[in-house]
Design an enzyme around this catalytic site. Structure first.
Site, PDB file in Angstrom:
ATOM      1  N   ALA A 112       0.872  -0.999   0.017  1.00 57.89           N
ATOM      2  CA  ALA A 112       0.196  -0.103   0.058  1.00 57.89           C
ATOM      3  C   ALA A 112       0.871   1.113   0.015  1.00 57.89           C
ATOM      4  O   ALA A 112       0.292   2.367   0.203  1.00 57.89           O
ATOM      5  CB  ALA A 112      -0.824   0.020   0.818  1.00 57.89           C
ATOM      6  N   ASN A 168       1.143  -3.305   8.112  1.00 60.64           N
ATOM      7  CA  ASN A 168       1.941  -4.183   7.383  1.00 60.64           C
ATOM      8  C   ASN A 168       2.960  -3.244   6.619  1.00 60.64           C
ATOM      9  O   ASN A 168       4.354  -3.497   6.599  1.00 60.64           O
ATOM     10  CB  ASN A 168       1.433  -5.213   6.340  1.00 60.64           C
ATOM     11  CG  ASN A 168       0.699  -6.070   7.093  1.00 60.64           C
ATOM     12  OD1 ASN A 168       1.080  -6.935   7.747  1.00 60.64           O
ATOM     13  ND2 ASN A 168      -0.510  -6.149   7.193  1.00 60.64           N
ATOM     14  N   HIS A 196      -0.878   7.097   3.878  1.00 55.75           N
ATOM     15  CA  HIS A 196       0.466   6.978   4.237  1.00 55.75           C
ATOM     16  C   HIS A 196       1.349   8.009   3.964  1.00 55.75           C
ATOM     17  O   HIS A 196       1.746   8.213   2.883  1.00 55.75           O
ATOM     18  CB  HIS A 196       1.128   5.479   3.754  1.00 55.75           C
ATOM     19  CG  HIS A 196       0.010   4.340   3.788  1.00 55.75           C
ATOM     20  ND1 HIS A 196      -0.017   3.939   5.301  1.00 55.75           N
ATOM     21  CD2 HIS A 196      -0.614   3.717   3.334  1.00 55.75           C
ATOM     22  CE1 HIS A 196      -1.117   2.872   5.246  1.00 55.75           C
ATOM     23  NE2 HIS A 196      -1.347   2.524   3.961  1.00 55.75           N
TER      24      HIS A 196
HETATM   25  N1  LIG Z   1       1.841  -5.296   2.765  1.00 50.20           N
HETATM   26  C1  LIG Z   1       0.732  -4.502   2.663  1.00 50.20           C
HETATM   27  O1  LIG Z   1       1.029  -3.271   1.992  1.00 50.20           O
HETATM   28  C2  LIG Z   1      -0.514  -4.682   2.944  1.00 50.20           C
HETATM   29  C3  LIG Z   1      -0.756  -5.919   3.560  1.00 50.20           C
HETATM   30  N2  LIG Z   1      -2.218  -6.380   3.942  1.00 50.20           N
HETATM   31  C4  LIG Z   1      -2.531  -7.644   4.356  1.00 50.20           C
HETATM   32  O2  LIG Z   1      -3.050  -8.695   3.594  1.00 50.20           O
HETATM   33  C5  LIG Z   1      -3.485  -9.624   4.245  1.00 50.20           C
HETATM   34  C6  LIG Z   1      -4.919  -9.877   3.390  1.00 50.20           C
HETATM   35  O3  LIG Z   1      -5.774  -8.801   3.148  1.00 50.20           O
HETATM   36  P1  LIG Z   1      -7.227  -8.995   2.855  1.00 50.20           P
HETATM   37  O4  LIG Z   1      -7.452  -9.939   1.954  1.00 50.20           O
HETATM   38  O5  LIG Z   1      -7.730  -7.758   2.939  1.00 50.20           O
HETATM   39  O6  LIG Z   1      -7.856  -9.572   4.535  1.00 50.20           O
HETATM   40  P2  LIG Z   1      -9.106 -10.526   4.555  1.00 50.20           P
HETATM   41  O7  LIG Z   1      -9.508 -10.375   6.061  1.00 50.20           O
HETATM   42  O8  LIG Z   1     -10.336  -9.859   3.822  1.00 50.20           O
HETATM   43  O9  LIG Z   1      -9.037 -11.951   4.252  1.00 50.20           O
HETATM   44  C7  LIG Z   1      -8.313 -12.682   4.788  1.00 50.20           C
HETATM   45  C8  LIG Z   1      -8.727 -14.180   5.049  1.00 50.20           C
HETATM   46  O10 LIG Z   1      -7.777 -15.134   5.572  1.00 50.20           O
HETATM   47  C9  LIG Z   1      -8.060 -15.680   6.455  1.00 50.20           C
HETATM   48  N3  LIG Z   1      -7.107 -16.173   7.445  1.00 50.20           N
HETATM   49  C10 LIG Z   1      -6.465 -15.092   8.285  1.00 50.20           C
HETATM   50  N4  LIG Z   1      -5.406 -15.972   9.160  1.00 50.20           N
HETATM   51  C11 LIG Z   1      -5.493 -17.314   8.385  1.00 50.20           C
HETATM   52  C12 LIG Z   1      -4.805 -18.471   9.112  1.00 50.20           C
HETATM   53  N5  LIG Z   1      -3.930 -18.178  10.021  1.00 50.20           N
HETATM   54  N6  LIG Z   1      -5.142 -19.643   8.244  1.00 50.20           N
HETATM   55  C13 LIG Z   1      -6.058 -19.586   7.245  1.00 50.20           C
HETATM   56  N7  LIG Z   1      -6.835 -18.564   6.868  1.00 50.20           N
HETATM   57  C14 LIG Z   1      -6.555 -17.278   7.675  1.00 50.20           C
HETATM   58  C15 LIG Z   1      -9.213 -14.988   7.176  1.00 50.20           C
HETATM   59  O11 LIG Z   1      -9.921 -15.531   8.154  1.00 50.20           O
HETATM   60  P3  LIG Z   1     -10.555 -14.634   9.308  1.00 50.20           P
HETATM   61  O12 LIG Z   1     -11.335 -13.697   9.045  1.00 50.20           O
HETATM   62  O13 LIG Z   1     -11.031 -15.742  10.447  1.00 50.20           O
HETATM   63  O14 LIG Z   1      -9.209 -14.042  10.072  1.00 50.20           O
HETATM   64  C16 LIG Z   1      -9.857 -14.213   5.770  1.00 50.20           C
HETATM   65  O15 LIG Z   1     -10.779 -15.322   5.515  1.00 50.20           O
HETATM   66  C17 LIG Z   1      -3.901  -9.137   5.687  1.00 50.20           C
HETATM   67  O16 LIG Z   1      -2.798  -9.517   6.498  1.00 50.20           O
HETATM   68  C18 LIG Z   1      -3.778  -7.549   5.495  1.00 50.20           C
HETATM   69  O17 LIG Z   1      -3.534  -7.003   6.617  1.00 50.20           O
HETATM   70  C19 LIG Z   1      -3.299  -5.422   3.787  1.00 50.20           C
HETATM   71  C20 LIG Z   1      -2.964  -4.138   3.160  1.00 50.20           C
HETATM   72  C21 LIG Z   1      -1.673  -3.751   2.636  1.00 50.20           C
HETATM   73  O1  LIG Z   2      -3.594  -1.163   3.182  1.00 52.71           O
HETATM   74  C1  LIG Z   2      -3.200  -0.149   3.646  1.00 52.71           C
HETATM   75  O2  LIG Z   2      -3.327   1.027   3.485  1.00 52.71           O
HETATM   76  C2  LIG Z   2      -1.923  -0.536   4.847  1.00 52.71           C
HETATM   77  C3  LIG Z   2      -2.479  -1.856   5.522  1.00 52.71           C
HETATM   78  O3  LIG Z   2      -3.689  -2.014   5.579  1.00 52.71           O
HETATM   79  C4  LIG Z   2      -1.420  -2.417   5.965  1.00 52.71           C
HETATM   80  O4  LIG Z   2      -0.201  -2.054   5.768  1.00 52.71           O
HETATM   81  O5  LIG Z   2      -1.644  -3.448   6.593  1.00 52.71           O
END
Ligand SMILES: NC(=O)C1=CN([C@@H]2O[C@H](COP(=O)(O)OP(=O)(O)OC[C@H]3O[C@@H](n4cnc5c(N)ncnc54)[C@H](OP(=O)(O)O)[C@@H]3O)[C@@H](O)[C@H]2O)C=CC1
Ligand SMILES: O=C([O-])CC(=O)C(=O)O
Length: 247
Positions: A112, A168, A196
């Protein structure tokens, strides 16, 4: 390319809509995967990894990286989106070791934020300090407030523990810069974007970055740019190609 996705949430849904590659899924809620793709999900993650993945995309949670990262990278290249997990040096080093031993790569997309290219280059002269303010609507941060409120000020390590689904990007900055990262998290009812604001101070350049992200369609915590960043990374991996643009 066959892509195996951990997590059947927001990111997975957009990947399914936008990618032409073969995709299979695993989530701890099989019903969510079934909704996404009736015939292309696994109830057991190891079975999915063993099904012959060219790339495993983690789009679930930092906990999922802890639980499944090593098993995944043993079998295929791994793209990590829940980068917060990699701030833990022990886990990061283990992941790198297993990847090296098995001949695989670990990809961390810019997610992001922007400016990772310059930050990586500035590392050559040493970066004095990185500061980031994460500003989101209170709903995205899971709080209620009618006024702007600073929820957190502190280190990258503390921030990812306190806001595992919102900062993250802080871990990505830490990995890219190798410098201390000072974090502020602000809940602001006036904003409808995930903002951000980043400052990088070094001998060679001072860099100021502000990214105002539209939230993604199925999860307002996650910026749409993060998913676009995953899409682009996957396309570049799939294409190979000889021209590489950006540091
Ligand atoms: N690097 C970056 O810049 C960014 C990273 N992210 C991260 O990306 C990831 C995915 O985002 P997003 O798709 O929006 O998230 P969502 O919450 O929409 O989807 C994640 C799915 O994965 C499941 N899940 C979580 N933990 C586990 C596990 N240990 N084993 C199996 N399934 C699991 C969740 O279940 P449940 O609902 O039960 O938890 C949910 O169904 C998140 O961790 C988010 O914080 C997001 C934005 C920016
Ligand atoms: O998507 C974003 O803006 C940032 C975020 O959630 C993350 O870093 O986990």
């Amino acid at each position: 390319m066959k892509i195996c996705v951990i997590g059947c949430g927001n990111v997975a849904r957009v990947l399914k809509e936008k990618l032409e590659e073969e995709l299979v899924f695993y989530d701890r809620h099989p019903e969510k995967c079934k909704e996404l793709c009736e015939n292309c999900f696994f109830e057991d993650p190891i079975e999915m990894f063993e099904s012959g993945c060219d790339l495993i995309v983690e789009a679930a949670s930092p906990k999922a990286v802890e639980e499944l990262g090593l098993e995944a990278v043993k079998r295929a290249d791994l793209l990590v989106l829940s980068v917060g997990a990699l701030i833990n040096e022990e886990l990061r080093e283990k992941l790198i070791k297993v990847a090296e031993e098995s001949g695989h790569k670990v990809y961390v997309p810019s997610g992001a934020i922007a400016g990772i290219d310059a930050i990586k280059a500035l590392r050559e002269v040493g970066i004095d300090e990185v500061r980031i303010t994460v500003r989101k609507n209170p709903k995205s941060l899971g709080v209620e407030t009618s006024e702007e409120k600073v929820l957190f000020e502190g280190s990258a390590e503390e921030a990812v523990k306190k806001f595992p689904f919102n900062v993250n990007v802080v871990a990505t900055l830490k990995l890219a810069s190798g410098a201390p990262v000072k974090v502020r998290v602000v809940a602001d009812p006036k904003v409808d974007r995930n903002i951000h604001q980043i400052e990088v101070i070094s001998k060679a350049s001072n860099v100021f970055i502000r990214v105002e992200n539209v939230p993604s369609p199925y999860n307002p915590k996650t910026s749409y740019l993060a998913i676009l960043s995953v899409l682009r990374t996957i396309k570049e991996i799939a294409k190979g190609g000889v021209l590489r643009v950006g540091t």
